[in-house]
Scaffold this active site. Structure first.
Site, PDB file in Angstrom:
ATOM      1  N   LYS A 175       0.848  -1.233   0.007  1.00  0.00           N
ATOM      2  CA  LYS A 175       0.023   0.189   0.170  1.00  0.00           C
ATOM      3  C   LYS A 175       0.813   1.339   0.148  1.00  0.00           C
ATOM      4  CE  LYS A 175      -4.015   2.019   2.429  1.00  0.00           C
ATOM      5  NZ  LYS A 175      -4.800   2.071   3.727  1.00  0.00           N
ATOM      6  N   SER A 193      -9.701   2.597   2.811  1.00  0.00           N
ATOM      7  CA  SER A 193      -8.797   3.194   1.910  1.00  0.00           C
ATOM      8  C   SER A 193      -8.016   2.537   1.081  1.00  0.00           C
ATOM      9  CB  SER A 193      -7.967   4.161   2.728  1.00  0.00           C
ATOM     10  OG  SER A 193      -7.051   3.565   3.552  1.00  0.00           O
ATOM     11  N   SER A 222      -9.675   0.165   7.013  1.00  0.00           N
ATOM     12  CA  SER A 222      -9.308   0.061   5.799  1.00  0.00           C
ATOM     13  C   SER A 222      -8.403  -1.143   5.333  1.00  0.00           C
ATOM     14  CB  SER A 222      -8.158   1.225   5.839  1.00  0.00           C
ATOM     15  OG  SER A 222      -8.860   2.515   5.951  1.00  0.00           O
TER      16      SER A 222
END
Length: 507
Positions: free
Chosen positions: A82, A157, A181
């Site tokens: 990420k 997210s 997330s």
């Protein structure tokens, strides 16, 4: 089906086993996943940057293996990262224009541990800007799409990491979870997402959103794979002042125990009375109740417990998070690093800073920074931020009371299946409510895992079930998660992702 297609559909555990046996090389595995990214990521947009050194790293792992060097359990397995986690060899943008092209002078601890264990970084995955969002639509670089339906969101997210794993672009991914997330994207993509106990995995090198809530964790296709990756990234880090000094058990071993042992018999599973079915999409409630019934048939005891302050969790969270974000994002001042916009000749530092933030931050980031600054301002601190922290303490007390009665809590991982792109962009409050079941774990610092629970009959999209355990009892979640996963996969006749429909060549 080509050899590459066979490789990308292997679990990380199976791929690692075949790498150790010499049946597949790391170069072959990495090339297969890079080919997959080339073929489908134009549709999915899971990646912001693909590592042009991945094959070199894989070749080095192969050389070391042939030379007889002792390697980690996941050595040679590709990994997606990420973009909230800084890396020295790839840009680290946190999904924001203000950090476009930024190269970090150091690796995040979880990245350096992954490299040391021999995992091969494939690239950096898309995300909501500075991890603010539940749909990955707030990325400055465009939205990621759900491989189950390219017109729908992959969660947020960390939608990029979840979509990459679901679309077979990577067997493993790293994510971060501030209010869900990792777990909410897992719910909508049919993957596994684990939020460890706060402090159980280092946050050093994770671009901060809300420091008392953020936690790094694994995104995978199976519970065992999550445990294997957690074993690599977890443990004490002196660079992180909030890092726990605990000696952790092997989470992979806990998952293996859960998959093969009689874990569910006598397990007390708490269902929260204050989370009524009426607040959830019918198919989400149906699959949740069906999973509980399957557990009960194996000897689990389903117990209703009360957590009266959970209903205030979203409100408290959206005061605490913006307040911490307004402080953490103050470093993006146009002076030290990142974008710099000079509005006119002779502009003052204040004018440059204002112009840079106007151009570099998206609407959602601006909204939360303004809200957080207001909540921390003189005259409002006690009424807003202080009160939210008191609610946080009450939620922690609710967890303590619940865990005195049960071994784990179970909830749906999110209220709905994946909604359509653009559906909630104009209604931030509806977007925020999507995290109603995941937020309490972050406020209390307890671990949570989401595993696939089936498909909602009304739209054929994935649904997840979330399990929560007391702080430091992450291994318990791996045992329970693996046991339920094995039970449900047997019921389905195979992994849920095998049932992903063809969408633009993705599946």
């Amino acid at each position: 089906m080509s050899a590459g297609d066979d490789i990308i559909r292997l679990t990380a555990a199976d791929l690692a086993s075949r790498l150790r046996a010499g049946e597949i090389s790391s170069v072959e595995a990495t090339r297969a996943h890079l080919d997959r990214i080339r073929d489908v990521d134009g549709d999915v947009h899971a990646f912001l940057h693909v590592n042009d050194q991945a094959l070199e790293v894989a070749a080095d792992i192969d050389r070391r293996r042939v030379a007889g060097e002792e390697l980690g359990a996941l050595a040679g397995v590709p990994l997606a990262i990420k973009d909230v986690l800084v890396t020295t060899d790839m840009p680290s943008t946190s999904g924001s224009r203000i950090l476009e092209g930024y190269m970090s002078p150091y690796d995040a601890t979880v990245v350096s541990r992954s490299r040391a264990a021999g995992l091969v970084p494939l690239g950096k995955t898309n995300m909501d800007e500075f991890a603010m969002g539940s749909s990955t639509e707030h990325s400055a670089y465009g939205p990621t799409r759900n491989p189950w339906d390219l017109d729908r969101i992959p969660g947020g997210s960390g939608g990029g990491s979840a979509a990459a794993v679901a679309a077979f672009e990577a067997p493993l991914a790293l994510g971060s979870d501030t209010g869900g997330s990792i777990r909410q994207p897992a719910h909508v993509t049919g993957t596994v997402g684990m939020k460890p106990t706060y402090g159980g995995v280092s946050r050093y090198g994770a671009i901060a959103l809300a420091s008392s809530l953020d936690q790094v964790g694994p995104v995978t296709r199976t519970v065992l794979d999550a445990g294997l990756l957690h074993d690599v990234i977890g443990g004490h880090d002196p660079h992180d002042a909030t890092s726990l000094e605990d000696v952790w058990p092997s989470f992979a071993d806990a998952a293996r125990d859960g998959a093969t042992g009689d874990v569910l018999r006598g397990l007390r599973v708490g269902v929260i009375a204050e989370l009524p079915d009426s607040g959830f999409q019918p198919g989400v409630s149906l699959r949740f109740r069906a999973a509980l019934d399957a557990m009960a048939a194996q000897g689990a005891e389903i117990v209703e417990v009360s957590a009266p302050h959970f209903e205030y969790g979203v409100a408290a969270y959206y005061l605490i998070l913006p307040a911490e974000a307004s402080s953490n994002l103050a470093k993006f001042d146009s002076v030290r690093f990142g974008m710099r916009v000079i509005p006119h000749a002779g502009a003052t530092v204040e004018e440059v800073m204002a112009a840079t933030r106007e151009a570099g931050f998206g609407d959602e980031v601006k909204r939360r920074v303004i809200l957080g600054t207001y909540a921390l301002s003189a005259g409002y601190y006690d009424a807003y931020y202080g009160s939210a922290q008191k609610v946080r303490t009450l939620i922690q007390s609710d967890f303590d009371a619940a865990f005195s009665q049960v071994d784990v809590l179970a909830t749906p991982s999110a209220p709905t299946t994946a909604f359509r792109l653009g559906e909630k962009l104009d209604d931030p409050l509806q977007m925020y409510l999507n995290d109603v079941t995941t937020i309490p774990a972050n406020l209390a610092g307890v671990p949570g895992i989401s595993i696939p629970a089936g498909l909602a009959p009304e739209d054929g999209l994935p649904v997840g079930i979330q399990f929560l355990a007391p702080a430091r009892q992450d291994a318990r979640l791996y045992r329970v998660g693996a046991a339920v996963e094995a039970l449900l996969v047997e019921e389905w006749g195979g992994p849920l992702l095998d049932r992903m429909p063809l969408q633009g060549g993705v599946a």
